[in-house]
Design an enzyme around this catalytic site. Structure first.
Site, short mmCIF file in Angstrom:
data_model
loop_
_atom_site.label_atom_id
_atom_site.label_comp_id
_atom_site.label_asym_id
_atom_site.label_seq_id
_atom_site.Cartn_x
_atom_site.Cartn_y
_atom_site.Cartn_z
N TYR A 7 -12.01 7.04 -1.07
CA TYR A 7 -12.73 6.64 0.15
C TYR A 7 -12.63 7.75 1.20
O TYR A 7 -12.06 8.81 0.84
CB TYR A 7 -12.34 5.39 0.74
CG TYR A 7 -10.58 5.43 0.88
CD1 TYR A 7 -9.80 6.21 1.53
CD2 TYR A 7 -9.84 4.47 -0.11
CE1 TYR A 7 -8.34 5.87 1.65
CE2 TYR A 7 -8.20 4.37 -0.29
CZ TYR A 7 -7.74 5.12 0.56
OH TYR A 7 -6.33 5.10 0.59
N LYS A 61 -6.18 0.55 -7.43
CA LYS A 61 -4.80 1.43 -7.14
C LYS A 61 -5.37 3.05 -7.18
O LYS A 61 -5.50 3.44 -8.32
CB LYS A 61 -3.82 1.07 -7.76
CG LYS A 61 -3.34 -0.22 -7.80
CD LYS A 61 -2.82 -0.69 -6.53
CE LYS A 61 -2.84 -2.33 -6.56
NZ LYS A 61 -2.27 -2.91 -5.30
N GLY A 62 -5.40 3.68 -5.87
CA GLY A 62 -5.89 4.90 -6.10
C GLY A 62 -7.34 5.09 -5.73
O GLY A 62 -8.13 5.73 -6.64
N LYS A 80 0.74 -1.15 -0.06
CA LYS A 80 -0.07 -0.03 -0.15
C LYS A 80 0.74 1.30 -0.11
O LYS A 80 0.28 2.51 0.21
CB LYS A 80 -0.95 0.07 1.22
CG LYS A 80 -1.97 -1.15 1.46
CD LYS A 80 -2.45 -1.69 0.10
CE LYS A 80 -3.53 -0.71 -0.56
NZ LYS A 80 -3.80 -1.00 -1.96
N THR A 81 1.89 1.23 -0.37
CA THR A 81 2.83 2.51 -0.37
C THR A 81 3.08 3.10 -1.89
O THR A 81 3.81 3.81 -2.03
CB THR A 81 4.18 2.21 0.13
OG1 THR A 81 4.81 1.17 -0.57
CG2 THR A 81 3.96 1.84 1.53
N GLY A 82 2.35 2.13 -2.97
CA GLY A 82 2.81 2.54 -4.35
C GLY A 82 3.89 1.63 -4.99
O GLY A 82 4.26 1.87 -6.08
N THR A 83 3.68 0.30 -4.39
CA THR A 83 4.47 -0.57 -5.03
C THR A 83 4.05 -1.07 -6.39
O THR A 83 4.66 -1.28 -7.36
CB THR A 83 4.74 -1.95 -4.21
OG1 THR A 83 3.38 -2.41 -4.14
CG2 THR A 83 5.34 -1.73 -2.90
N THR A 84 2.97 -1.16 -6.76
CA THR A 84 2.26 -1.47 -8.04
C THR A 84 2.71 -0.35 -9.08
O THR A 84 3.02 -0.63 -10.41
CB THR A 84 0.72 -1.83 -8.15
OG1 THR A 84 0.37 -2.55 -6.83
CG2 THR A 84 0.35 -2.27 -9.32
N SER A 100 -4.98 2.81 4.28
CA SER A 100 -5.10 2.38 2.71
C SER A 100 -5.33 0.91 3.00
O SER A 100 -5.80 0.31 2.10
CB SER A 100 -3.90 2.91 2.17
OG SER A 100 -3.94 2.12 0.88
P1 A3P Z 1 -4.88 4.05 -2.37
O1 A3P Z 1 -5.46 3.15 -3.48
O2 A3P Z 1 -5.20 3.68 -0.75
O3 A3P Z 1 -4.96 5.47 -2.81
P2 A3P Z 1 0.27 -0.67 -3.60
O4 A3P Z 1 0.41 -0.78 -4.98
O5 A3P Z 1 1.63 -0.78 -2.84
O6 A3P Z 1 -0.62 -1.53 -3.04
O7 A3P Z 1 -0.06 0.65 -3.30
C1 A3P Z 1 -1.31 1.42 -3.70
C2 A3P Z 1 -1.09 2.93 -3.45
O8 A3P Z 1 -0.33 3.22 -4.43
C3 A3P Z 1 -2.37 3.54 -3.63
O9 A3P Z 1 -3.16 3.41 -2.48
C4 A3P Z 1 -2.10 4.98 -4.30
O10 A3P Z 1 -2.25 5.79 -3.25
C5 A3P Z 1 -0.78 4.67 -4.47
N1 A3P Z 1 -0.04 5.37 -5.81
C6 A3P Z 1 1.04 5.95 -5.87
N2 A3P Z 1 1.13 6.09 -7.43
C7 A3P Z 1 0.14 5.86 -8.08
C8 A3P Z 1 -0.37 5.81 -9.36
N3 A3P Z 1 0.51 6.48 -10.21
N4 A3P Z 1 -1.54 5.16 -9.54
C9 A3P Z 1 -2.02 4.87 -8.54
N5 A3P Z 1 -1.97 4.74 -7.31
C10 A3P Z 1 -0.82 5.06 -6.96
#
Ligand code: A3P
Length: 328
Positions: free
Chosen positions: A283, A279-280, A57-61, A158
């Protein structure tokens, strides 16, 4: 001299040395004895050169998808069980063995220089799991590691929203405040949820565990808030850290998408391809009671992180300064 069939001998051996029943994978090409018995048609080049270790949940994807755009970087293949993640070192997949792990990476193409192809995998569950640094180091002692951090308070929220979106019964039943403030006499499901929500955010202790095995020069800590607002700077840092060539100019390939509210990949000239709806997410904002509780809860962990970064000569991310200022 007595002997017995191999399986009987094995059973006898493991009853005498039970701790050795747990496998421990090392690179077969690093040890001459292993290399001797390693099949000639197999390679040791189907292993990652760097790992994106999380936390969740830190932006890994986003980082994974931006890295995959680079012409010299190849990610692990998609898995039907764990999607974009392999999760080899962190769970039962480890017992599936080295061949299972290697099949996630393409074999080297004959005639090409493998040092120009950066294989990597990202599994966000690696960051905070006890045995992962030891296992990863046994197999990949030279690999580089990338982790991304945001405020642990926001990360926890998140993650809770992520669990609700996946219809997790505990997350649907209890409010965020109830989860994070659950006491040790709470029902087990609630305690488990609390731990899974809060433990990954104790950043310093997890990083410390990685640094018991890896050198600090092998580790890059990225600011996940900056990844949201200025991913081009982040991707520049990553390329410099990996010493990667050719240099890929992300400013030409990433663009802010106002509908998504995040940076997305530029495709076909003027279109953008964003990450999926999970992702993003949209909420409601965190309630102030939970926020206050968590700022206090993470205070000593954040102080420890700040001291650790200072000691290691690493940059302090702005979210950490902000979290610490809230308690001055
Ligand atoms: P939220 O959905 O709570 O906003 P992970 O991939 O580690 O699970 O992290 C998901 C989080 O990546 C999302 O949390 C979002 O805030 C963040 N994020 C960072 N850059 C992003 C991007 N370009 N598109 C979508 N989400 C992004």
């Amino acid at each position: 001299l007595l002997s017995a069939p191999p399986t009987v001998l094995a059973e006898k051996y493991f009853s005498m040395y039970p701790e050795e029943a747990d496998p421990f994978w090392q690179n077969p090409c690093e040890d001459p004895r292993h290399r001797e018995i390693w099949f000639k048609n197999k390679t040791c080049d189907r292993l990652p050169r760097f790992l994106v270790i999380g936390p969740q949940k830190t932006g890994t994807t986003a980082l994974y998808s931006f890295l995959s755009m680079h012409p010299a970087i190849t990610s692990n293949a998609w898995s039907p069980e764990t999607f974009e993640e392999v999760q080899f070192f962190s769970g039962n997949n480890y017992y599936k063995g080295l061949d299972w792990y290697m099949q996630f990476f393409p074999p080297p193409v004959p005639g090409t220089n493998i040092s120009q192809n950066y294989l990597f995998e990202k599994s966000a569950s690696y960051f905070d799991k006890e045995r992962v640094p030891m296992r990863a180091h046994a197999l990949l002692p030279k690999s580089k590691l990338i982790c991304i951090l945001i405020s642990p308070v926001k990360r926890a929220y998140s993650w809770y929203q992520h669990m609700r979106a996946h219809n997790d019964s505990t997350a649907l039943r209890y409010s965020f405040y109830e989860v994070v403030t659950a006491k040790d006499d709470a029902p087990k499901a609630l305690r488990d949820q609390r731990n899974r929500c809060l433990v990954p955010g104790m950043y310093a202790q997890h990083i410390d565990r990685w640094l018991q095995y890896y050198n600090v020069n092998q580790l890059l800590i990225l600011d996940g808030e900056l990844l949201k607002t200025n991913p081009v700077i982040i991707m520049h840092k990553v390329q410099r850290f990996l010493h990667i060539e050719p240099y890929f100019d992300y400013s030409m390939h990433l663009r802010y998408d106002s509908k998504k509210g995040f940076y997305c990949q530029v495709v076909n000239g003027d279109h953008t391809k964003c990450l999926g709806r999970s992702k993003g997410r949209k909420y409601p904002p965190m309630d102030s009671e939970s926020e206050k509780f968590l700022q206090q809860y993470y205070k000593r962990h954040n102080v420890a992180l700040s001291k650790m970064l200072h000691r290691l000569g690493l940059e302090t991310p702005s979210w950490l300064e902000e979290d610490l200022r809230n308690f001055e």
